[in-house]
Design an enzyme around this catalytic site. Structure first.
Site, PDB file in Angstrom:
ATOM      1  N   LYS A  22      50.721  55.875  46.877  1.00 44.51           N
ATOM      2  CA  LYS A  22      49.298  56.445  46.555  1.00 44.51           C
ATOM      3  C   LYS A  22      48.075  55.428  46.833  1.00 44.51           C
ATOM      4  CE  LYS A  22      47.869  55.768  41.760  1.00 44.51           C
ATOM      5  NZ  LYS A  22      46.428  55.083  41.952  1.00 44.51           N
ATOM      6  N   ASN A  23      48.413  54.018  46.585  1.00 44.67           N
ATOM      7  CA  ASN A  23      47.238  53.246  46.773  1.00 44.67           C
ATOM      8  C   ASN A  23      46.952  52.958  48.384  1.00 44.67           C
ATOM      9  OD1 ASN A  23      46.818  53.193  44.199  1.00 44.67           O
ATOM     10  ND2 ASN A  23      47.693  51.116  43.807  1.00 44.67           N
ATOM     11  N   ARG A  92      39.098  56.919  40.155  1.00 44.24           N
ATOM     12  CA  ARG A  92      38.491  55.567  40.811  1.00 44.24           C
ATOM     13  C   ARG A  92      38.409  55.714  42.217  1.00 44.24           C
ATOM     14  NH1 ARG A  92      35.959  50.894  39.115  1.00 44.24           N
ATOM     15  NH2 ARG A  92      36.432  49.256  40.036  1.00 44.24           N
ATOM     16  N   ARG A 121      36.354  48.511  34.258  1.00 39.63           N
ATOM     17  CA  ARG A 121      36.110  48.904  35.650  1.00 39.63           C
ATOM     18  C   ARG A 121      34.878  48.967  36.437  1.00 39.63           C
ATOM     19  NH1 ARG A 121      41.505  52.493  37.116  1.00 39.63           N
ATOM     20  NH2 ARG A 121      41.659  50.786  38.846  1.00 39.63           N
ATOM     21  N   PRO A 122      34.226  48.044  36.424  1.00 43.97           N
ATOM     22  CA  PRO A 122      32.711  48.390  36.838  1.00 43.97           C
ATOM     23  C   PRO A 122      33.038  48.265  38.585  1.00 43.97           C
ATOM     24  CG  PRO A 122      33.185  46.173  36.412  1.00 43.97           C
ATOM     25  CD  PRO A 122      34.239  46.768  35.880  1.00 43.97           C
ATOM     26  N   ILE A 123      31.817  48.578  39.151  1.00 43.98           N
ATOM     27  CA  ILE A 123      31.785  48.510  40.694  1.00 43.98           C
ATOM     28  C   ILE A 123      30.773  47.478  41.229  1.00 43.98           C
ATOM     29  CG2 ILE A 123      32.844  50.834  40.760  1.00 43.98           C
ATOM     30  CD1 ILE A 123      29.973  51.726  41.694  1.00 43.98           C
ATOM     31  N   ASP A 124      30.460  46.567  40.273  1.00 45.68           N
ATOM     32  CA  ASP A 124      29.422  45.588  40.770  1.00 45.68           C
ATOM     33  C   ASP A 124      29.995  44.804  41.969  1.00 45.68           C
ATOM     34  OD1 ASP A 124      31.612  44.640  39.020  1.00 45.68           O
ATOM     35  OD2 ASP A 124      30.238  42.738  38.731  1.00 45.68           O
ATOM     36  N   LEU A 125      31.199  44.633  42.257  1.00 46.23           N
ATOM     37  CA  LEU A 125      31.458  43.921  43.369  1.00 46.23           C
ATOM     38  C   LEU A 125      31.287  44.766  44.736  1.00 46.23           C
ATOM     39  CD1 LEU A 125      34.782  41.895  42.113  1.00 46.23           C
ATOM     40  CD2 LEU A 125      32.585  41.110  42.450  1.00 46.23           C
ATOM     41  N   ASP A 304      50.399  46.911  38.076  1.00 41.75           N
ATOM     42  CA  ASP A 304      50.737  48.365  37.820  1.00 41.75           C
ATOM     43  C   ASP A 304      52.246  48.569  37.739  1.00 41.75           C
ATOM     44  OD1 ASP A 304      48.240  49.171  38.535  1.00 41.75           O
ATOM     45  OD2 ASP A 304      48.593  49.828  40.771  1.00 41.75           O
ATOM     46  N   ARG A 396      49.319  61.890  37.809  1.00 39.88           N
ATOM     47  CA  ARG A 396      48.198  61.334  38.955  1.00 39.88           C
ATOM     48  C   ARG A 396      48.859  60.472  39.744  1.00 39.88           C
ATOM     49  NH1 ARG A 396      43.212  59.036  35.893  1.00 39.88           N
ATOM     50  NH2 ARG A 396      42.842  58.514  37.958  1.00 39.88           N
TER      51      ARG A 396
HETATM   52  C1  UD1 Z   1      43.527  48.732  42.756  1.00 42.91           C
HETATM   53  C2  UD1 Z   1      44.606  49.930  42.556  1.00 42.91           C
HETATM   54  C3  UD1 Z   1      45.137  49.740  41.204  1.00 42.91           C
HETATM   55  C4  UD1 Z   1      45.471  48.303  40.713  1.00 42.91           C
HETATM   56  C5  UD1 Z   1      44.397  47.547  41.001  1.00 42.91           C
HETATM   57  C6  UD1 Z   1      44.859  45.914  40.934  1.00 42.91           C
HETATM   58  C7  UD1 Z   1      44.097  51.765  44.297  1.00 42.91           C
HETATM   59  C8  UD1 Z   1      43.501  53.075  44.512  1.00 42.91           C
HETATM   60  N1  UD1 Z   1      44.370  51.164  42.969  1.00 42.91           N
HETATM   61  O1  UD1 Z   1      42.320  48.948  41.914  1.00 42.91           O
HETATM   62  O2  UD1 Z   1      46.345  50.790  41.169  1.00 42.91           O
HETATM   63  O3  UD1 Z   1      45.838  48.373  39.246  1.00 42.91           O
HETATM   64  O4  UD1 Z   1      43.830  47.557  42.597  1.00 42.91           O
HETATM   65  O5  UD1 Z   1      46.079  45.840  41.747  1.00 42.91           O
HETATM   66  O6  UD1 Z   1      44.240  51.049  45.135  1.00 42.91           O
HETATM   67  N2  UD1 Z   1      36.296  44.702  39.305  1.00 42.91           N
HETATM   68  C9  UD1 Z   1      35.232  44.316  38.844  1.00 42.91           C
HETATM   69  N3  UD1 Z   1      33.943  44.688  39.704  1.00 42.91           N
HETATM   70  C10 UD1 Z   1      34.403  45.422  40.665  1.00 42.91           C
HETATM   71  C11 UD1 Z   1      35.523  45.702  41.197  1.00 42.91           C
HETATM   72  C12 UD1 Z   1      36.543  45.226  40.266  1.00 42.91           C
HETATM   73  O7  UD1 Z   1      34.823  43.659  37.869  1.00 42.91           O
HETATM   74  O8  UD1 Z   1      33.485  45.952  41.461  1.00 42.91           O
HETATM   75  C13 UD1 Z   1      37.456  44.178  38.407  1.00 42.91           C
HETATM   76  C14 UD1 Z   1      38.250  45.206  37.758  1.00 42.91           C
HETATM   77  O9  UD1 Z   1      37.544  45.667  36.554  1.00 42.91           O
HETATM   78  C15 UD1 Z   1      39.734  44.607  37.464  1.00 42.91           C
HETATM   79  C16 UD1 Z   1      39.816  43.789  38.876  1.00 42.91           C
HETATM   80  O10 UD1 Z   1      38.484  43.334  39.176  1.00 42.91           O
HETATM   81  O11 UD1 Z   1      39.539  43.839  36.331  1.00 42.91           O
HETATM   82  C17 UD1 Z   1      40.695  44.128  39.770  1.00 42.91           C
HETATM   83  O12 UD1 Z   1      40.157  45.254  40.441  1.00 42.91           O
HETATM   84  P1  UD1 Z   1      40.489  45.685  41.802  1.00 42.91           P
HETATM   85  O13 UD1 Z   1      41.202  44.808  42.525  1.00 42.91           O
HETATM   86  O14 UD1 Z   1      39.234  46.134  42.423  1.00 42.91           O
HETATM   87  O15 UD1 Z   1      41.057  47.161  41.415  1.00 42.91           O
HETATM   88  P2  UD1 Z   1      40.971  48.706  41.959  1.00 42.91           P
HETATM   89  O16 UD1 Z   1      40.645  48.683  43.453  1.00 42.91           O
HETATM   90  O17 UD1 Z   1      40.303  49.237  40.987  1.00 42.91           O
END
Ligand code: UD1
Length: 416
Positions: A22-23, A92, A121-125, A304, A396
């Protein structure tokens, strides 16, 4: 709302083939908009998150169809760069369209992405990284509006190896003029898969799977036919289901290297595991023993698989501890497991699990994808009948979960 009704106690036995990840598939679908030529994703899982991405593509003007398990995409007629709330917020992975749309149109307007309820789960990064690439970003309520004259090249330092951010930078930069480097990149194998997919279209990306990734921009990308990697989380879930039921199964289409932390834990835990090319054979060796682990970015223990592993530890000998370091709110399944007789206490980001003999069948509710799967595993072990409500979440990310478990001898049915 659909639910699974499980009569616990059957040992799993038999063979199944693990799906494509999936990922991997979700960012690859976003990547398919970077060419006007046909893209074929072989053995694409028919899961709800994939359909959610395809609905987004249809809205944007893309075309897709499934042919015998392969997903055929053609995005030559893509003519929009906005994603409304009703399409962006269920998943997401809609966030991957941000980088891909910016690469294609230099513009993107998307509603804040959603996904499983496992933390803020913010998208600030993502936003900071896109700004590093010369993208102007503006948040209007829950809408993110982005535009750029051109996507610039840069050296981007991530202060956390975010999987999605790493993938978004790659998707955004692949057609830039010059070289972009990502430092402290996430190293997940699905990022290597995204690199392989884009390189098969003519991109020049190097270093995925390490903490430094180089994207050397190319002028255009062609079509491709690509087979994504196996789903290591589906594979791990079935291994844990085997261990919790005292069964014995064979999983094909796997790369054991990508799931070695779990296989090592299970080998030390009375299971016998044999690896032969792409086949993992697992046989339970009786009552499991407790163990402790902490989730962290790859190559450490995957978040996961945290919930499904917790179900096994609930019925393992002794005391185990689980520390969840990736998401701040990923213990939603604990209350439901406790309803089934598990002995778990949570202190901050650590759960302490005292093994009990066996769980008891109850009505429980899935509140997220992997937590939902953990309740199914608990139900397979439990004495009596377990009803898992809200299986929408499970679907999902798992295709035909109930059918596959039934084919392995589990007593599970889906009811509307
Ligand atoms: C991806 C996977 C998800 C997995 C996760 C961690 C996909 C579609 N999903 O999710 O199944 O659980 O990796 O292995 O590939 N964060 C921030 N700001 C940001 C982005 C992330 O604070 O802009 C935080 C998140 O809230 C979380 C951590 O960083 O606590 C890890 O997130 P990230 O590695 O980005 O995971 P996803 O890409 O959302």
């Amino acid at each position: 709302m659909d639910k699974y009704v499980i009569n616990g106690g059957n040992k799993l036995s038999g063979k199944i083939r693990i799906e494509s990840a999936k990922n991997s598939v979700l960012p690859i679908i976003a990547g398919s908009i970077l060419t006007n030529q046909q893209v074929v994703i072989k053995n694409c899982p028919k899961i709800k998150d994939v359909y959610a991405m395809l609905e987004i593509l249809s809205y944007l003007g893309g075309k897709w169809t499934f042919e015998q398990g392969d997903l055929i995409l053609n995005n030559a007629s893509l003519n929009r760069y906005d994603i409304p709330k009703e399409l962006a917020s269920p998943v997401r992975s809609s966030v991957f369209m941000l980088g891909a749309l910016l690469c294609r149109f230099k513009k993107a307007k998307i509603h804040q992405p959603g996904g499983c309820n496992i933390g803020k789960r913010p998208i600030d990064l993502h936003i900071l990284a896109l700004e590093d690439l010369g993208v102007k970003t503006e948040c209007l309520g829950e809408q993110i509006i982005c535009s750029a004259k051109e996507i610039k090249t840069n050296n981007i330092y991530l202060n956390y190896p975010s999987v999605g951010t790493t993938e978004n930078i790659i998707l955004c930069s692949v057609l830039s003029k010059g070289k972009t480097q990502i430092f402290n990149a996430a190293k997940e194998p699905e990022i290597v898969d995204l690199m392989k997919f884009l390189n098969s279209m003519g991109a020049k990306i190097y270093g995925a799977g390490t903490s430094t990734i180089l994207i050397d921009g190319v002028e255009n990308l062609s079509g491709t036919e690509f087979t994504p990697m196996f789903d290591r989380i589906e594979c791990g879930t079935f291994m844990l289901a085997t261990a919790i039921t005292g069964g014995e199964i064979e999983l094909s289409n796997c790369n054991a290297k990508n799931i070695s932390l779990l296989t090592n834990k299970l080998c030390n835990n009375t299971c016998k595991i044999t690896i032969n090319n792409d086949i993992i054979y697992i046989k339970s060796g009786g009552k499991p023993k407790g163990f402790s682990f902490a989730t962290n970015p790859y190559p450490q223990f995957p978040t996961d698989l945290q919930a499904q592993t917790m179900s096994l530890l609930c019925v393992s000998e002794g005391v185990s501890t689980i520390t969840e370091n990736v998401f701040e709110n990923r213990f939603n399944h604990v209350n439901e497991l406790v309803k089934m007789g598990a002995d778990i206490s949570v202190k901050g980001k650590t759960a302490i699990v005292k093994g009990v003999k066996r769980l008891n069948g109850k009505t429980v509710t899935a509140t997220d994808l992997r937590g939902g799967a953990s309740l199914v595993l608990a139900g397979l072990n439990a004495e009596g009948q377990t009803t898992v409500e809200n299986v929408y979440y499970i679907e999902r990310g798992y295709s035909d979960f109930d059918k596959k478990l039934r084919s392995l001898g589990a007593d599970i049915i889906k009811q509307g």
